[in-house]
Scaffold this active site. Structure first.
Site, PDB file in Angstrom:
ATOM      1  N   ARG A  59       0.831  -1.223   0.000  1.00 34.17           N
ATOM      2  CA  ARG A  59       0.000   0.000   0.000  1.00 34.17           C
ATOM      3  C   ARG A  59       0.851   1.252   0.000  1.00 34.17           C
ATOM      4  O   ARG A  59       0.399   2.312  -0.446  1.00 34.17           O
ATOM      5  CB  ARG A  59      -0.987  -0.040   1.174  1.00 34.17           C
ATOM      6  CG  ARG A  59      -2.178  -0.928   0.860  1.00 34.17           C
ATOM      7  CD  ARG A  59      -2.929  -1.328   2.105  1.00 34.17           C
ATOM      8  NE  ARG A  59      -2.320  -2.484   2.736  1.00 34.17           N
ATOM      9  CZ  ARG A  59      -2.406  -2.778   4.017  1.00 34.17           C
ATOM     10  NH1 ARG A  59      -3.071  -1.996   4.823  1.00 34.17           N
ATOM     11  NH2 ARG A  59      -1.824  -3.848   4.493  1.00 34.17           N
ATOM     12  N   GLU A  96       5.592  -9.518  15.113  1.00 34.01           N
ATOM     13  CA  GLU A  96       5.069 -10.013  16.384  1.00 34.01           C
ATOM     14  C   GLU A  96       5.312 -11.524  16.491  1.00 34.01           C
ATOM     15  O   GLU A  96       5.751 -12.026  17.514  1.00 34.01           O
ATOM     16  CB  GLU A  96       3.576  -9.685  16.459  1.00 34.01           C
ATOM     17  CG  GLU A  96       3.021  -9.823  17.854  1.00 34.01           C
ATOM     18  CD  GLU A  96       1.539  -9.471  17.891  1.00 34.01           C
ATOM     19  OE1 GLU A  96       1.023  -8.964  16.875  1.00 34.01           O
ATOM     20  OE2 GLU A  96       0.921  -9.736  18.937  1.00 34.01           O
TER      21      GLU A  96
HETATM   22  P1  AMP Z   1       4.248  -2.108  11.636  1.00 31.94           P
HETATM   23  O1  AMP Z   1       5.493  -2.692  11.054  1.00 31.94           O
HETATM   24  O2  AMP Z   1       3.801  -2.779  12.892  1.00 31.94           O
HETATM   25  O3  AMP Z   1       4.353  -0.601  11.803  1.00 31.94           O
HETATM   26  O4  AMP Z   1       3.067  -2.391  10.614  1.00 31.94           O
HETATM   27  C1  AMP Z   1       2.908  -1.581   9.522  1.00 31.94           C
HETATM   28  C2  AMP Z   1       2.464  -2.350   8.306  1.00 31.94           C
HETATM   29  O5  AMP Z   1       1.409  -3.277   8.585  1.00 31.94           O
HETATM   30  C3  AMP Z   1       1.931  -1.358   7.286  1.00 31.94           C
HETATM   31  O6  AMP Z   1       2.430  -1.722   6.018  1.00 31.94           O
HETATM   32  C4  AMP Z   1       0.427  -1.494   7.389  1.00 31.94           C
HETATM   33  O7  AMP Z   1      -0.142  -1.489   6.111  1.00 31.94           O
HETATM   34  C5  AMP Z   1       0.171  -2.832   8.088  1.00 31.94           C
HETATM   35  N1  AMP Z   1      -0.735  -2.719   9.245  1.00 31.94           N
HETATM   36  C6  AMP Z   1      -0.409  -2.898  10.548  1.00 31.94           C
HETATM   37  N2  AMP Z   1      -1.450  -2.764  11.367  1.00 31.94           N
HETATM   38  C7  AMP Z   1      -2.510  -2.450  10.582  1.00 31.94           C
HETATM   39  C8  AMP Z   1      -3.903  -2.140  10.839  1.00 31.94           C
HETATM   40  N3  AMP Z   1      -4.419  -2.135  12.076  1.00 31.94           N
HETATM   41  N4  AMP Z   1      -4.684  -1.842   9.778  1.00 31.94           N
HETATM   42  C9  AMP Z   1      -4.176  -1.840   8.523  1.00 31.94           C
HETATM   43  N5  AMP Z   1      -2.893  -2.124   8.210  1.00 31.94           N
HETATM   44  C10 AMP Z   1      -2.057  -2.421   9.233  1.00 31.94           C
END
Ligand code: AMP
Length: 176
Positions: A59, A96
Site C-alpha cells: 500500500r 510479532e
Molecule cells: P508495523 O510494522 O507494525 O508498523 O506495521 C505496519 C504495516 O502493517 C503497514 O504496512 C500497514 O499497512 C500494516 N498494518 C499494521 N497494522 C494495521 C492495521 N491495524 N490496519 C491496517 N494495516 C495495518
C-alpha cells in the site's frame, strides 16, 4: 483534523486475526476526491522536495507513487523478498510472530540522496524502521516519513522519531 478522510477509511474488526482493528484504505482509494486530497495534504506536510520517495510494499506503493508525481521526484520500491529482478540489498526484521524481509535494488539509491519514506499506516514501526535502515545502509539521508494513518498506542511513530526521523501522519487512531 482530516475528518473528511477519516470518514472514507473503513474499519474491519478482527482482521487478519481477533483483536486487530484493520484500517482499510481501499475505500479511500475508491473516492476520487478523497484520494486526491489525501495526496495534496501529504504533499503539503512533506517539507522540502526529496530526491526520492521510498514506498513500502504494497500500500506504500499506491500513496508513494502518487506523492512522487505530486512532488516531482522519483520512486524507489521497497519490496518483499525475491520480487526484484536485479541485484538486491535486503534487511530482515522482527514481526510479532516470526520475521520478514524487505529488499531494494542495490543500485537504486545514490549515496547522499534525500529519501522520504512512505507507507499507508504505521503501527509498531518495525516495517518503517527496517526501511529506514535499509536506505541508510545504502548511504541515503532519511530524516522524514509520511503515512496516512498512525496508530500511536503501538509506538511506531515514537520509535521512528527516536531514530531521528520526522513523522507526518494525516490521521491518528488512538486506542488500537
Ligand atoms: P508495523 O510494522 O507494525 O508498523 O506495521 C505496519 C504495516 O502493517 C503497514 O504496512 C500497514 O499497512 C500494516 N498494518 C499494521 N497494522 C494495521 C492495521 N491495524 N490496519 C491496517 N494495516 C495495518
Amino acid at each position: 483534523m482530516h475528518d473528511d478522510l477519516r470518514a472514507l477509511i473503513r474499519t474491519i474488526p478482527d482482521y487478519p486475526k481477533p483483536g486487530i482493528q484493520f484500517r482499510d484504505i481501499t475505500t479511500l482509494l475508491l473516492d476520487e476526491a478523497g484520494f486526491a486530497v489525501t495526496i495534496q495534504r501529504m504533499a503539503s506536510a512533506a517539507g522540502p522536495r526529496p530526491d526520492l520517495i521510498a514506498g513500502i510494499e504494497a500500500r506504500g506503493f499506491v500513496f508513494g507513487a502518487a506523492l512522487a508525481q505530486s512532488l516531482g521526484c522519483g520512486l524507489v520500491l521497497l519490496r518483499k523478498r525475491n520480487k526484484l529482478p536485479g541485484r538486491v540489498t535486503g534487511i530482515n526484521y522482527a514481526l510479532e510472530y516470526g520475521h520478514d524481509r524487505i529488499e531494494m535494488h542495490a543500485d537504486a539509491v545514490p549515496p547522499g540522496a534525500r529519501v522520504l519514506l512512505v507507507d499507508d499506516l504505521i503501527a509498531t514501526g518495525g516495517t518503517a524502521l527496517a526501511g529506514v535502515q535499509l536506505l541508510r545502509d545504502a548511504g541515503a539521508v532519511v530524516d522524514r516519513a509520511a503515512f496516512v494513518i498512525d496508530l500511536p498506542d503501538l509506538g511506531g511513530a515514537g520509535r521512528l522519531r527516536a531514530a531521528n526521523v520526522q513523522v507526518n501522519a494525516l490521521l491518528a487512531y488512538a486506542g488500537d
